[in-house]
Design a protein around this motif. Sequence first.
Motif, PDB file in Angstrom:
ATOM      1  N   ALA C  16       0.836  -1.211   0.000  1.00  0.00           N
ATOM      2  CA  ALA C  16       0.000   0.000   0.000  1.00  0.00           C
ATOM      3  C   ALA C  16       0.865   1.253   0.000  1.00  0.00           C
ATOM      4  CB  ALA C  16      -0.935  -0.003   1.211  1.00  0.00           C
ATOM      5  N   ALA C  17       1.986   1.198   0.703  1.00  0.00           N
ATOM      6  CA  ALA C  17       2.880   2.365   0.748  1.00  0.00           C
ATOM      7  C   ALA C  17       3.412   2.673  -0.648  1.00  0.00           C
ATOM      8  CB  ALA C  17       4.029   2.111   1.712  1.00  0.00           C
ATOM      9  N   ILE C  18       3.832   1.631  -1.347  1.00  0.00           N
ATOM     10  CA  ILE C  18       4.340   1.842  -2.716  1.00  0.00           C
ATOM     11  C   ILE C  18       3.228   2.445  -3.569  1.00  0.00           C
ATOM     12  CG2 ILE C  18       5.223   0.709  -4.794  1.00  0.00           C
ATOM     13  CD1 ILE C  18       6.386  -1.481  -2.914  1.00  0.00           C
ATOM     14  N   ARG C  19       2.039   1.823  -3.484  1.00  0.00           N
ATOM     15  CA  ARG C  19       0.928   2.284  -4.329  1.00  0.00           C
ATOM     16  C   ARG C  19       0.447   3.682  -3.946  1.00  0.00           C
ATOM     17  NH1 ARG C  19      -2.464  -2.212  -7.019  1.00  0.00           N
ATOM     18  NH2 ARG C  19      -0.983  -3.930  -7.033  1.00  0.00           N
ATOM     19  N   ALA C  20       0.612   4.031  -2.690  1.00  0.00           N
ATOM     20  CA  ALA C  20       0.181   5.376  -2.265  1.00  0.00           C
ATOM     21  C   ALA C  20       1.140   6.458  -2.766  1.00  0.00           C
ATOM     22  CB  ALA C  20       0.070   5.434  -0.737  1.00  0.00           C
ATOM     23  N   GLY C  21       2.204   6.025  -3.404  1.00  0.00           N
ATOM     24  CA  GLY C  21       3.157   7.006  -3.934  1.00  0.00           C
ATOM     25  C   GLY C  21       4.087   7.551  -2.868  1.00  0.00           C
ATOM     26  N   ALA C  22       4.350   6.729  -1.835  1.00  0.00           N
ATOM     27  CA  ALA C  22       5.269   7.167  -0.780  1.00  0.00           C
ATOM     28  C   ALA C  22       6.644   7.429  -1.386  1.00  0.00           C
ATOM     29  CB  ALA C  22       5.363   6.115   0.318  1.00  0.00           C
ATOM     30  N   ASP C  23       7.317   8.454  -0.857  1.00  0.00           N
ATOM     31  CA  ASP C  23       8.642   8.813  -1.367  1.00  0.00           C
ATOM     32  C   ASP C  23       9.769   8.127  -0.609  1.00  0.00           C
ATOM     33  OD1 ASP C  23       7.971  10.899  -3.395  1.00  0.00           O
ATOM     34  OD2 ASP C  23       7.023  11.817  -1.652  1.00  0.00           O
ATOM     35  N   ALA C  24       9.537   7.855   0.654  1.00  0.00           N
ATOM     36  CA  ALA C  24      10.634   7.283   1.431  1.00  0.00           C
ATOM     37  C   ALA C  24      10.125   6.521   2.644  1.00  0.00           C
ATOM     38  CB  ALA C  24      11.599   8.376   1.884  1.00  0.00           C
ATOM     39  N   TYR C  25      10.905   5.511   2.997  1.00  0.00           N
ATOM     40  CA  TYR C  25      10.649   4.701   4.190  1.00  0.00           C
ATOM     41  C   TYR C  25      11.964   4.554   4.936  1.00  0.00           C
ATOM     42  CZ  TYR C  25       9.832   0.550   7.080  1.00  0.00           C
ATOM     43  OH  TYR C  25       9.737  -0.320   8.137  1.00  0.00           O
ATOM     44  N   PHE C  26      11.946   4.827   6.223  1.00  0.00           N
ATOM     45  CA  PHE C  26      13.118   4.615   7.062  1.00  0.00           C
ATOM     46  C   PHE C  26      12.689   3.706   8.207  1.00  0.00           C
ATOM     47  CE2 PHE C  26      13.315   8.817   5.128  1.00  0.00           C
ATOM     48  CZ  PHE C  26      14.562   8.788   4.508  1.00  0.00           C
ATOM     49  N   LEU C  37       9.796  -3.766   5.949  1.00  0.00           N
ATOM     50  CA  LEU C  37      11.083  -3.322   5.395  1.00  0.00           C
ATOM     51  C   LEU C  37      11.577  -4.307   4.340  1.00  0.00           C
ATOM     52  CD1 LEU C  37      13.663  -1.580   5.315  1.00  0.00           C
ATOM     53  CD2 LEU C  37      14.392  -2.657   7.443  1.00  0.00           C
ATOM     54  N   GLU C  38      11.412  -5.610   4.619  1.00  0.00           N
ATOM     55  CA  GLU C  38      11.895  -6.627   3.668  1.00  0.00           C
ATOM     56  C   GLU C  38      11.157  -6.521   2.336  1.00  0.00           C
ATOM     57  OE1 GLU C  38      13.191  -9.854   7.113  1.00  0.00           O
ATOM     58  OE2 GLU C  38      11.256 -10.072   6.103  1.00  0.00           O
ATOM     59  N   TYR C  39       9.849  -6.375   2.430  1.00  0.00           N
ATOM     60  CA  TYR C  39       9.039  -6.286   1.210  1.00  0.00           C
ATOM     61  C   TYR C  39       9.417  -5.036   0.419  1.00  0.00           C
ATOM     62  CZ  TYR C  39       4.735  -6.490  -1.655  1.00  0.00           C
ATOM     63  OH  TYR C  39       3.830  -6.565  -2.684  1.00  0.00           O
ATOM     64  N   LEU C  40       9.555  -3.926   1.141  1.00  0.00           N
ATOM     65  CA  LEU C  40       9.904  -2.671   0.457  1.00  0.00           C
ATOM     66  C   LEU C  40      11.291  -2.760  -0.177  1.00  0.00           C
ATOM     67  CD1 LEU C  40       8.534  -0.048   3.018  1.00  0.00           C
ATOM     68  CD2 LEU C  40       7.662  -0.469   0.707  1.00  0.00           C
ATOM     69  N   ALA C  41      12.226  -3.398   0.551  1.00  0.00           N
ATOM     70  CA  ALA C  41      13.592  -3.518   0.026  1.00  0.00           C
ATOM     71  C   ALA C  41      13.577  -4.266  -1.309  1.00  0.00           C
ATOM     72  CB  ALA C  41      14.473  -4.235   1.041  1.00  0.00           C
ATOM     73  N   ASN C  42      12.663  -5.216  -1.426  1.00  0.00           N
ATOM     74  CA  ASN C  42      12.541  -5.994  -2.662  1.00  0.00           C
ATOM     75  C   ASN C  42      11.866  -5.234  -3.788  1.00  0.00           C
ATOM     76  OD1 ASN C  42      13.360  -8.754  -3.060  1.00  0.00           O
ATOM     77  ND2 ASN C  42      12.293  -9.179  -1.131  1.00  0.00           N
ATOM     78  N   GLU C  43      10.826  -4.508  -3.423  1.00  0.00           N
ATOM     79  CA  GLU C  43       9.890  -4.034  -4.438  1.00  0.00           C
ATOM     80  C   GLU C  43       9.958  -2.546  -4.772  1.00  0.00           C
ATOM     81  OE1 GLU C  43       7.125  -5.541  -6.079  1.00  0.00           O
ATOM     82  OE2 GLU C  43       8.122  -7.425  -5.549  1.00  0.00           O
ATOM     83  N   ALA C  44      10.231  -1.747  -3.744  1.00  0.00           N
ATOM     84  CA  ALA C  44       9.860  -0.329  -3.868  1.00  0.00           C
ATOM     85  C   ALA C  44      10.701   0.441  -4.870  1.00  0.00           C
ATOM     86  CB  ALA C  44       9.939   0.344  -2.496  1.00  0.00           C
ATOM     87  N   GLU C  45      12.012   0.326  -4.743  1.00  0.00           N
ATOM     88  CA  GLU C  45      12.862   1.192  -5.546  1.00  0.00           C
ATOM     89  C   GLU C  45      12.649   0.945  -7.037  1.00  0.00           C
ATOM     90  OE1 GLU C  45      17.005   1.177  -4.533  1.00  0.00           O
ATOM     91  OE2 GLU C  45      17.390   2.781  -5.994  1.00  0.00           O
ATOM     92  N   MET C  50      11.079   4.819  -4.880  1.00  0.00           N
ATOM     93  CA  MET C  50      10.939   5.167  -3.459  1.00  0.00           C
ATOM     94  C   MET C  50      12.242   4.881  -2.718  1.00  0.00           C
ATOM     95  SD  MET C  50       8.100   3.423  -0.971  1.00  0.00           S
ATOM     96  CE  MET C  50       8.048   3.673   0.799  1.00  0.00           C
ATOM     97  N   VAL C  51      12.615   5.772  -1.834  1.00  0.00           N
ATOM     98  CA  VAL C  51      13.843   5.616  -1.038  1.00  0.00           C
ATOM     99  C   VAL C  51      13.557   4.657   0.124  1.00  0.00           C
ATOM    100  CG1 VAL C  51      15.417   6.794   0.548  1.00  0.00           C
ATOM    101  CG2 VAL C  51      14.724   7.908  -1.606  1.00  0.00           C
ATOM    102  N   ILE C  52      14.382   3.629   0.267  1.00  0.00           N
ATOM    103  CA  ILE C  52      14.231   2.695   1.385  1.00  0.00           C
ATOM    104  C   ILE C  52      15.558   2.655   2.122  1.00  0.00           C
ATOM    105  CG2 ILE C  52      13.685   0.327   2.071  1.00  0.00           C
ATOM    106  CD1 ILE C  52      11.440   1.732   0.491  1.00  0.00           C
ATOM    107  N   LEU C  53      15.518   2.897   3.424  1.00  0.00           N
ATOM    108  CA  LEU C  53      16.776   2.877   4.167  1.00  0.00           C
ATOM    109  C   LEU C  53      16.589   2.191   5.511  1.00  0.00           C
ATOM    110  CD1 LEU C  53      19.758   3.705   4.307  1.00  0.00           C
ATOM    111  CD2 LEU C  53      19.046   5.906   5.231  1.00  0.00           C
TER     112      LEU C  53
END
Lengths: 75, 257, 356
Positions: C16-26, C37-45, C50-53
């Motif tokens: 949902a975060a990716i689809r919502a157009g989020a710019d960054a996740y820390f 975090l694991e899912y975002l690390a795989n998918e988001a960038e 999207m920035v994932i850190l």
Amino acid sequence: MAKVKGDVIIDIDVCKGCLLCVDVCPTKTLAPGTKVNQKGYIYVVKVNDDCTGCTNCSTICPDAAITVYREKINK
Amino acid sequence: MNDTLHLAENLVYKRPKTLINVAMHYCPGCGHSTTHKILCEVIDELNIQSEVIGVAPVGCSVIAYDYLNIDMQEAAHGRASAVATGIKRVLPEKLVFSYQGDGDLAAIGTAETLHTCNRGENILIIFINNAIYGMTGGQMAPTTLENMKSTTTPFGRNVRKMGYPIKMTDLVATLPGTYYVTRQSVHTPANVRKTKAAIKKAFEYQRLDRGTCFIEVVSNCPSNWKMTPVDSNKWLVENMLPFYSLGDLKVPSKEEN
Amino acid sequence: MGELKLMKGNEAIAEAAIRAGADAYFGYPITPQSEVLEYLANEAEKRTGMVILQAESEVAAINMVYGAGGTGKKVMTTSSSPGISLMQEGLSYIACAEIPCLLVNVVRGGPGLGTIQPGQSDYLQATKGGGHGDYKLLVLAPNSIQEMVDFVKEGFDLAFKYRNPVLILTDGVLGQMMEKVELFDQIPRSKEIPSWATVGKPPNRERNILTSLNLQPELMEKHNEHLQAKYREIEKNEIRVETINCEGADYIFTSFGLTSRICIKAAQLAKEKGIKIGIIRPITVYPFPYETYAKYADKVKGFFDVEMNAGQMLEDVKLGVLGKAPIKFHGRMGGMVPTPDEVFHVFEEKFLGGKE
Ligand SMILES: Cc1ncc(C[n+]2csc(CCOP(=O)(O)OP(=O)(O)O)c2C)c(N)n1
Ligand code: SF4
Ligand code: SF4
Ligand code: SF4
Ligand SMILES: [Mg+2]
């Protein structure tokens, strides 16, 4: 021979009288004054016309209170 | 006095325009002011006002944003480098710096500092080391020298009980993430010029995207050291510099530039 | 109709975060939410840039959120109870500096390191401040994975609407279980720059400063008044509550998040025995739907509040009911989840059996 002539203008509202400029002036142009500014600091004053415009004072001045001019004069 | 002297062409120094025209709250002779001033000079000279975003710490320089005419954020105590990381990660094309005291950077914010440097965040960290907690009235800082008195080490810092003064700059220089690490000071005109040159270089390096630039400024705190500004700079030379020796700890190799 | 998918709660939050157009996740790993975090690390960038850190701590993560959020970007973090505790300092600063951002607390049982099993024991921390000073988070309490997905999108909208941090208060069961969800379509990342954002000062505007400090008490009080006015506005506009069968009910079961589902099941057991049970489920736990309780307070024989804590929302329920009806409470703690049978049994015991 080309000589340099300098001058400084002290913003007396900004000066905090820390005297760092006095300490670094090679021509002893600056000295502690006797008057107090709005903030309660005794600001520095110019006491001679020997300034060479070397910018030592403006460089060390923490509060950017000093404006410096320098001109080459041909004698 | 001749009349041409005050012509604009003869102007050799004037207050930088990025430094807002108000009196700073710092005590007379404080190195914070000097460092603000040269930072503004660099911003003016590089013409980067619209690109710079600064992060102020908690410490005497907490309201640095009252003086620097740039966009700024004020961080919680010690967190400035994490805040700067956040900014830089989403705006990589901007020039981001944090400005932090020794208590902020080397005590409460040690983890953030080391990890920011270790990730090689492409930011500039300006570190004002005055060996004391200035803002809170002169307590021991992590950088307080051995045997140095402070309000919480009234008999001098006993390193066996209170730990040793920490050389953060040496520490971060060992991290592969840092690109340019230097220790400078602002106690003489020559040193002010060198520190300014270092800040300028650091912003230029930031454009190259090579890692963290870290500039320690060995500074004074006349008020809490209980000395005149002139004496504080003498004390700095005699006591601070032998321990915190000035110079570059890490410079980019020639071919990298 | 959006894409239908069977998803684990934590992964659904990330999607949902990716689809919502989020710019960054820390963020920083902690069970039971590390999958975000694991899912975002795989998918988001690769999908949106999207920035994932992964930060070195939750302290760092929330301050990265402060910094990045201060540029006007859509920024978020997620954690679980001990990590959220570490973020409280940063949240207080974020709330005061009015930086919009989204947080998710996948709550586990506490206190201390507690357990990795689910809990609801961070309710008071979430709704009453948590950090220092007079501030509020807008807190959404989903009871399904569908709601978690929808609240990510709506949470960002609310955060920007009010320039305020928004918290999704969920728990380890919802984070870990799988459910069918309908996903909204990808929203492109925004290029808009809010007027207050610190993005570098152009010549044609004053500098932007984001700070939580004001050394002049008169001005700091003014800022506090501004924040309080905003919270009153939120209380006026954003209360969300679900009521089921409350009209004509004998008793009302009330709970938030996961336990509301258990209460709904328990109410069915009651119905089989001829007892009419209504349900009040606050969806926003701040702002809290006090008036919904007041509305039924003199119409029912009692309220039964069920939570996975020692009675935290109970304080708000009492403020809503204002002594007009008896309130009984059943709580499980330390990661234990009540069953519908248990809830019904305790209800019978407390309200019908005359014991207590
Ligand atoms: C969490 C937290 N702890 C303590 C303080 C109090 N405090 C404010 S400034 C400061 C020390 C500042 O010293 P330093 O970083 O060396 O800055 P200086 O004032 O010397 O420039 C402390 C302990 C605080 N503001 N926040
Ligand atoms: S410019 Fe040089 S010579 Fe002139 S007053 Fe300043 S320090 Fe002295
Ligand atoms: S250095 Fe600047 S502030 Fe200090 S006395 Fe000289 S002019 Fe004044
Ligand atoms: S207390 Fe020390 S560090 Fe702070 S402004 Fe005064 S001299 Fe500078
Ligand atoms: Mg200090």
